[in-house]
Structures are given as structure tokens and as C-alpha cells.
Design a protein around this motif. Structure first.
Motif, short mmCIF file in Angstrom:
data_model
loop_
_atom_site.label_atom_id
_atom_site.label_comp_id
_atom_site.label_asym_id
_atom_site.label_seq_id
_atom_site.Cartn_x
_atom_site.Cartn_y
_atom_site.Cartn_z
N THR A 72 -10.80 -0.34 -3.96
CA THR A 72 -9.72 -0.38 -2.98
C THR A 72 -8.95 0.93 -3.07
N TYR A 73 -8.55 1.44 -1.92
CA TYR A 73 -7.86 2.71 -1.81
C TYR A 73 -6.59 2.53 -0.99
N ARG A 74 -5.60 3.37 -1.30
CA ARG A 74 -4.36 3.40 -0.53
C ARG A 74 -4.10 4.84 -0.11
N LEU A 75 -3.78 4.99 1.16
CA LEU A 75 -3.52 6.29 1.75
C LEU A 75 -2.04 6.39 2.10
N TYR A 76 -1.38 7.39 1.55
CA TYR A 76 0.03 7.61 1.82
C TYR A 76 0.21 8.88 2.63
N GLU A 77 1.09 8.80 3.61
CA GLU A 77 1.49 10.00 4.35
C GLU A 77 2.78 10.50 3.70
N LEU A 78 2.82 11.79 3.44
CA LEU A 78 4.02 12.37 2.83
C LEU A 78 5.03 12.69 3.93
N GLN A 117 9.90 9.93 4.44
CA GLN A 117 9.56 9.84 3.02
C GLN A 117 8.11 9.38 2.87
N LYS A 118 7.60 9.47 1.65
CA LYS A 118 6.24 9.03 1.36
C LYS A 118 6.08 7.57 1.81
N THR A 119 5.05 7.32 2.63
CA THR A 119 4.88 6.01 3.25
C THR A 119 3.42 5.58 3.20
N LEU A 120 3.18 4.33 2.80
CA LEU A 120 1.83 3.78 2.85
C LEU A 120 1.42 3.64 4.31
N VAL A 121 0.32 4.30 4.69
CA VAL A 121 -0.11 4.24 6.09
C VAL A 121 -1.44 3.51 6.27
N TYR A 122 -2.17 3.30 5.16
CA TYR A 122 -3.43 2.58 5.29
C TYR A 122 -3.93 2.16 3.91
N ALA A 123 -4.51 0.97 3.84
CA ALA A 123 -5.14 0.49 2.60
C ALA A 123 -6.47 -0.14 2.99
N PHE A 124 -7.50 0.11 2.19
CA PHE A 124 -8.83 -0.37 2.56
C PHE A 124 -9.71 -0.51 1.33
N THR A 125 -10.76 -1.30 1.50
CA THR A 125 -11.79 -1.44 0.48
C THR A 125 -13.10 -0.96 1.07
#
Length: 176
Positions: free
Chosen positions: A65-71, A79-87
Motif C-alpha cells: 500500500t502506498y500514500r501519495l502526498y502533495e506538498l 500544506q502537505k496533503t494526502l491526495v491518493y492512497a492505493f494498493t
């Protein structure tokens, strides 16, 4: 016996939600989530002139599983924000996780039913709009407000050094 997984690559496509134009120079951080839910940063990405950032296949492993944050992205994200999470599934498909479940990225396959070697995740940003309040005051007494002042709004046009070279009137309205 040797078993090899076909590599999968993921491309992030970043656009403005209103005009759908590509957003360049947007920074991201990609984290892998371990069995304890802890995040470990594995990549830093920046979108190019086409709003695209590619996550290399070597960074992705099936079953993780991965989490992608936009700075911080001035004008869009503060601010740093979670924009996508996926497996990444064993068959190479992508399953969005958490609040992103059910998004259009899930299970990308080719027309013949084989798994696509690359997946695009399209992300859009809403602009953060602000307001501007202008008050005309006397130059000798800043507490004395002056009635009847009219303003015209201009946007600055800059050269390659960031210096204003001209102003362009915004809209057809003068603001009383």
C-alpha cells in the motif's frame, strides 16, 4: 523455478479543476506503508510542463500500500496533503484505498483483458480564491476614509526576471 512480475508504472497527471490546464512544478512525496501502518518515504516527484510525474516501476511492489502526498502548492494547497492512497494488486491492477476507494483508477486493464503496464492517476486542484479589500484614506490622516474613490483592477505581466513590464485590466468593471 523463477517467477517474475511484470513491472507497473504509475503516472500522476495534475490539472487545474476549473480550466483543466496542466499544473507544472507540483511536488509530491510517495510513501510505502509497512505492516504497522508506518509510512516510509520512497520517492520525491515533481510534475513537468505537461503536469505529469512518473513513479518508476522499480519503486512499486505488488501487494504493498502506498500514500501519495502533495506538498504545499501556492494558490491550491497550503500544506502537505494526502491526495491518493492505493494498493498494487498481484495482477498489477491498482485498488484505491480509504477515502479514494471507488475512484476511476481502479483495475486498469487493456482492451484484451490483460493488465496495463502503466496507470495514470489524474488529480485536480481547486484554486484557493481570496478577497481584496481596498480602503482609500487621507495621506495625512490614515483614520480618515475618503468617499467616492474608484478603482480599476489590473493584473501584472512580468518578464523572465519577474519584473512587471505592463498591467492588463481585469474584466470590464471599475470598482466604486
Amino acid at each position: 523455478l523463477t517467477f517474475m512480475d511484470a513491472p507497473i508504472s504509475i503516472s500522476i497527471i495534475k490539472k487545474d479543476a476549473e480550466d483543466k490546464k496542466a499544473l507544472s512544478n507540483v511536488d509530491f512525496e510517495l510513501y510505502i506503508v509497512d505492516q504497522n501502518g508506518q509510512e516510509n518515504k520512497i520517492a520525491e516527484l515533481t510534475t513537468d510542463g505537461d503536469g505529469r510525474a512518473d513513479i518508476p516501476a522499480v519503486k512499486m511492489a505488488y501487494g504493498n500500500t502506498y500514500r501519495l502526498y502533495e506538498l504545499a502548492n501556492p494558490g491550491y494547497i497550503e500544506q502537505k496533503t494526502l491526495v491518493y492512497a492505493f494498493t498494487v494488486n498481484p495482477d498489477g491492477t491498482i485498488t484505491p484505498e480509504g477515502e479514494f476507494a471507488g475512484s476511476s483508477v481502479a483495475d486498469k486493464k487493456n482492451a484484451d483483458g490483460t493488465v496495463a503496464e502503466s496507470v495514470e492517476i489524474s488529480l485536480e486542484n481547486e484554486r484557493i480564491l481570496g478577497t481584496l479589500t481596498v480602503t482609500k484614506v487621507d495621506d495625512k490622516n490614515n483614520d480618515e476614509k475618503l468617499e467616492g474613490a474608484e478603482f480599476t483592477l489590473y493584473k501584472a505581466v512580468t518578464d523572465s526576471d519577474g519584473k512587471t513590464v505592463k498591467g492588463e485590466k481585469v474584466g470590464d468593471t471599475d470598482y466604486p
